[in-house]
Design a protein around this motif. Structure first.
Motif, mmCIF file in Angstrom:
data_model
loop_
_atom_site.group_PDB
_atom_site.id
_atom_site.type_symbol
_atom_site.label_atom_id
_atom_site.label_comp_id
_atom_site.label_asym_id
_atom_site.label_seq_id
_atom_site.Cartn_x
_atom_site.Cartn_y
_atom_site.Cartn_z
ATOM 1 N N LYS A 1 30.282 -46.853 22.998
ATOM 2 C CA LYS A 1 31.699 -47.077 23.429
ATOM 3 C C LYS A 1 32.661 -45.946 22.427
ATOM 4 O O LYS A 1 33.472 -45.165 22.989
ATOM 5 N N GLU B 1 38.171 -51.070 19.268
ATOM 6 C CA GLU B 1 38.063 -52.447 18.681
ATOM 7 C C GLU B 1 39.247 -53.000 17.820
ATOM 8 O O GLU B 1 38.930 -53.145 16.685
ATOM 9 N N TYR C 1 22.043 -37.739 20.656
ATOM 10 C CA TYR C 1 21.676 -37.537 19.119
ATOM 11 C C TYR C 1 20.253 -37.358 18.982
ATOM 12 O O TYR C 1 19.655 -38.441 18.988
ATOM 13 N N THR D 1 31.419 -43.559 20.947
ATOM 14 C CA THR D 1 31.029 -42.335 21.048
ATOM 15 C C THR D 1 31.631 -41.717 22.111
ATOM 16 O O THR D 1 32.065 -40.657 22.184
ATOM 17 N N ASN E 1 27.115 -54.095 21.229
ATOM 18 C CA ASN E 1 27.026 -53.085 19.984
ATOM 19 C C ASN E 1 26.057 -51.873 20.443
ATOM 20 O O ASN E 1 24.922 -52.275 21.065
ATOM 21 N N GLY E 2 26.446 -50.928 20.223
ATOM 22 C CA GLY E 2 25.625 -49.682 20.184
ATOM 23 C C GLY E 2 25.580 -49.186 21.670
ATOM 24 O O GLY E 2 24.684 -48.515 22.073
ATOM 25 N N ALA E 3 26.339 -49.849 22.469
ATOM 26 C CA ALA E 3 26.506 -49.338 24.007
ATOM 27 C C ALA E 3 26.898 -47.874 24.177
ATOM 28 O O ALA E 3 26.662 -47.384 25.258
ATOM 29 N N HIS F 1 33.786 -55.632 22.434
ATOM 30 C CA HIS F 1 32.320 -56.275 22.854
ATOM 31 C C HIS F 1 32.513 -57.753 23.189
ATOM 32 O O HIS F 1 31.693 -58.435 23.283
HETATM 33 N N1 LIG Z 1 26.590 -39.379 14.699
HETATM 34 C C1 LIG Z 1 25.356 -40.048 15.114
HETATM 35 N N2 LIG Z 1 24.048 -39.651 14.988
HETATM 36 C C2 LIG Z 1 23.316 -40.380 15.474
HETATM 37 N N3 LIG Z 1 23.272 -41.539 16.122
HETATM 38 C C3 LIG Z 1 24.464 -42.009 16.518
HETATM 39 C C4 LIG Z 1 25.493 -41.368 15.781
HETATM 40 N N4 LIG Z 1 26.818 -41.896 16.108
HETATM 41 C C5 LIG Z 1 26.384 -43.101 17.016
HETATM 42 N N5 LIG Z 1 24.805 -43.144 17.200
HETATM 43 C C6 LIG Z 1 23.985 -43.897 17.938
HETATM 44 O O1 LIG Z 1 24.671 -44.126 18.995
HETATM 45 C C7 LIG Z 1 24.595 -45.345 19.730
HETATM 46 C C8 LIG Z 1 25.933 -45.862 20.086
HETATM 47 O O2 LIG Z 1 26.642 -45.689 19.196
HETATM 48 P P1 LIG Z 1 28.496 -46.374 19.374
HETATM 49 O O3 LIG Z 1 28.984 -46.344 17.975
HETATM 50 O O4 LIG Z 1 29.184 -45.310 20.380
HETATM 51 O O5 LIG Z 1 28.303 -47.807 19.987
HETATM 52 P P2 LIG Z 1 29.570 -48.835 20.472
HETATM 53 O O6 LIG Z 1 29.246 -49.182 21.681
HETATM 54 O O7 LIG Z 1 30.831 -48.063 19.929
HETATM 55 O O8 LIG Z 1 29.150 -49.957 19.481
HETATM 56 P P3 LIG Z 1 29.986 -51.077 18.493
HETATM 57 O O9 LIG Z 1 30.247 -52.190 19.518
HETATM 58 O O10 LIG Z 1 28.906 -51.601 17.619
HETATM 59 O O11 LIG Z 1 30.919 -50.301 17.938
HETATM 60 C C9 LIG Z 1 24.219 -46.068 18.480
HETATM 61 O O12 LIG Z 1 22.762 -46.583 18.672
HETATM 62 C C10 LIG Z 1 24.343 -45.407 17.330
HETATM 63 O O13 LIG Z 1 23.380 -45.726 16.350
#
Ligand SMILES: Nc1ncnc2c1ncn2[C@@H]1O[C@H](COP(=O)(O)OP(=O)(O)OP(=O)(O)O)[C@@H](O)[C@H]1O
Ligand SMILES: [Mg+2]
Lengths: 304, 260
Positions: free
Chosen positions: A42, A155, A13, A44, A38-40, A187
């Motif tokens: 997953k 989740e 992104y 995405t 968080n933010g790993a 998580h």
């Molecule tokens: N549409 C977007 N535009 C910009 N950055 C994004 C976008 N979607 C996700 N991110 C970034 O991508 C990273 C991964 O996000 P993601 O939601 O995939 O993490 P996650 O592993 O599902 O975390 P969580 O356990 O908090 O749900 C984060 O830093 C988030 O800020």
């Protein structure tokens, strides 16, 4: 059988690399835990699998095909990304009906999934009035509409009470028993330990571990055993003589390492020592997980 | 299982639209507001007619008068069109919809077709209803009124219904591009009210576009007394439809490309 294949997936992104050259597979008949802080990345990754986000590089296939090329998607993949993703003004049954007819599924499937998720009684209530637990069930009902071979849950136990968590956990296990491939993100390591057969751990978008659950648990080094006995001092000597390392634990207990609990029990029986307690202590799963992902958490709190 | 087809997506969109109370409230609001405005526009026409100057009498257009309800009706039908898309973005339902129908053009086309069908029917029924109500009120006050068979009347009434349907499509396009209800409706208000109100301020090249602008040139279709500025009102309406098609085209492009 490989149901989901992620190959060299990278997602950016802007300048942020959110998923970084990630490869793993999800197999039929088991629950694959998708774990990461968080933010790993997953959610995405799951969005890319479902064709909701385009990969920057790499490829993802479901049952050997790109998601958007599946002729009847709901019969192949069921997904619950966000339980809140329903229109609050729509009745539960109408919500499911719209999804079912969208893939030409018979109407009776709606009643079947309502029954399977225990929502028959509220089928004619508006989803806006649902509790979080009921919304999760509605989301799961939607995922099951097409009787799919692959299920993806993001989740699913977040914010649920213990009973709701138990229900979802048992439900996922039964889905895997039926031969389906289940990919579930979390998580919380402890949650996964009770649900998953296989673990895919990521941190900062990179693969950290891809391993069977039993291997993962076994690989976390030897545990220690907590022993409580009225004859602590004497038994400590015997344990040391048998090759164990012993130190004092809380409340005049003994913390023994180097001997399995079974061997300690045998030793006590041999010497006629009365045992008040004999408990194998595993380092907590959460500890193991934090150890694994320590270098990859996005925002690290400062410990005072 | 036979492959999912466009017809399935259409059916799904119809189930979604009809299963929301807000759809029916919006339609009820459309008729309440439309008929209310028509009644206001024609209810006192008797006094006006009797005190009118010769020039005003020449421009007396009972049809256009009863159809002025379009001014407000276009906003209400615009809200209906916007919500078809933006309500799904507000809740995240758009992801579920795309999991069911991963071919994005197919999903958006289904929304467009279902909304067009509803908007064409609602627009026509509303325009006929406001016409009949308005003419009945005019007749009761004993001032000249129109009949459906009169010159240019049917064209104005049917054209008016199509105008409203085109605005609903424009709103779907805005909703898809902006992905938020508030933004899309604000933009709609800006386009149909603000731009015409500020028409005098725009550069000369832009004045040409205003001939095909909603509430401006494109609204010439509501008149039965010829307006020298717009000799062929259907051309002006057609121009607006082309503009709407361009916005919808852009909506299809961004909907295909963007992550959701
Ligand atoms: N549409 C977007 N535009 C910009 N950055 C994004 C976008 N979607 C996700 N991110 C970034 O991508 C990273 C991964 O996000 P993601 O939601 O995939 O993490 P996650 O592993 O599902 O975390 P969580 O356990 O908090 O749900 C984060 O830093 C988030 O800020
Ligand atoms: Mg997430």
């Amino acid at each position: 059988m490989t149901m989901i294949e992620v190959r060299g997936l990278t997602k950016r992104y802007g300048l942020d690399t959110v998923v970084d050259d990630l490869s793993f597979t999800v197999e039929a008949g088991q629950v694959t835990g998708f774990l990461g802080p968080n933010g790993a990345g997953k959610s995405t990754t799951m969005k890319v699998i479902l064709g909701l986000a385009a990969p920057t590089r790499g490829a993802v296939s479901v049952g050997g095909r790109r998601y958007r090329d599946l002729p009847v998607p709901l019969t192949e993949v069921g997904a619950l990304l966000d339980a809140g993703a329903v229109h609050g003004g729509r009745k539960a049954r109408d919500h499911l009906l719209a999804l079912a007819v969208g893939n030409g599924l018979p109407r009776r499937r709606v009643d079947e999934v309502l029954a399977r998720t225990g929502l028959e009684g509220v089928a004619h209530k508006r989803a806006g009035a649902f509790s979080l637990g009921m919304r999760q069930r509605l989301g799961i009902a939607a995922a099951l509409l097409g009787d799919p071979k692959v299920l993806i849950f993001d989740e699913p136990v977040n914010g649920l009470d213990p009973e709701g968590i138990r229900w979802i956990r048992d439900f996922m296990r039964s889905l895997a028993h039926e031969g389906r491939a289940v990919l579930v993100s979390s998580h919380l390591m402890s949650e996964m330990a009770q649900t998953a057969d296989h673990l895919v751990v990521i941190g900062r978008g990179k693969l950290i571990a891809d391993t069977g659950m039993t291997e993962f648990l076994r690989g976390r080094g030897e545990g220690v055993v907590l022993v409580r006995t009225p004859e602590a001092a004497a038994f400590a000597l015997r344990l040391t003589a048998a090759g164990a390392a012993v130190r004092e634990g809380p409340d005049s207990s003994l913390v023994v390492s180097g001997l399995a609990s079974e061997e300690i029990g045998k030793l006590a029986a041999y010497h006629g020592t009365v045992l008040g307690e004999l408990t194998p202590q595993r380092p907590s799963l959460e500890d193991a997980f934090m150890e694994l992902t320590r270098d990859s958490v996005e925002y690290q709190g400062v410990t005072a | 299982m036979s492959p999912a087809r466009f017809g399935h997506a259409l059916h799904a969109e119809w189930v979604k639209l009809r299963s929301l109370q807000s759809t029916w409230y919006t339609l009820a609001c459309l008729f309440a507001v439309g008929l209310g405005v028509a009644a206001m526009a024609t209810g006192r026409a008797g006094d006006e007619y009797r005190s009118a100057s010769a020039a005003e009498l020449l421009a007396w257009d009972p049809t256009a008068r009863s159809l002025t309800a379009y001014l407000v009706a276009q906003l209400v039908i615009g809200v209906l069109g916007t919500l078809v898309v933006t309500s799904e973005y507000a809740t995240g339902l758009v992801r579920t919809s795309l999991v069911v129908t991963p071919r994005r053009h197919r999903l958006l086309a289904a929304k467009v077709v279902v909304t067009t069908a509803v908007a064409v029917v609602a627009g026509q029924v509303l325009m006929f209803a406001t016409f009949l109500l308005g003419q009945a009120l005019l007749a009761a006050q004993d001032v000249p009124h129109a009949e459906l068979g009169g010159p240019g009347v049917l064209s104005a009434v049917v054209g008016g219904g199509l105008y409203l349907a085109a605005i609903a499509l424009f709103a779907i396009g805005l909703g898809t591009i902006l992905r938020a209800t508030a933004g899309a409706i604000t933009t709609l208000v800006g386009v149909v009210f603000l731009v015409p109100a500020l028409a005098g301020l725009f550069p000369a090249w832009f004045q040409g576009l205003l001939d095909f602008w909603p509430t401006q040139g494109a609204a010439a279709v509501f008149a039965t007394v010829p307006n020298p500025a717009y000799p062929h009102p259907w051309l002006n309406l057609g121009g607006m439809c082309l503009g709407v098609a361009a916005v919808l085209g852009a909506a299809f492009v961004v909907f295909e490309r963007r992550d959701v």
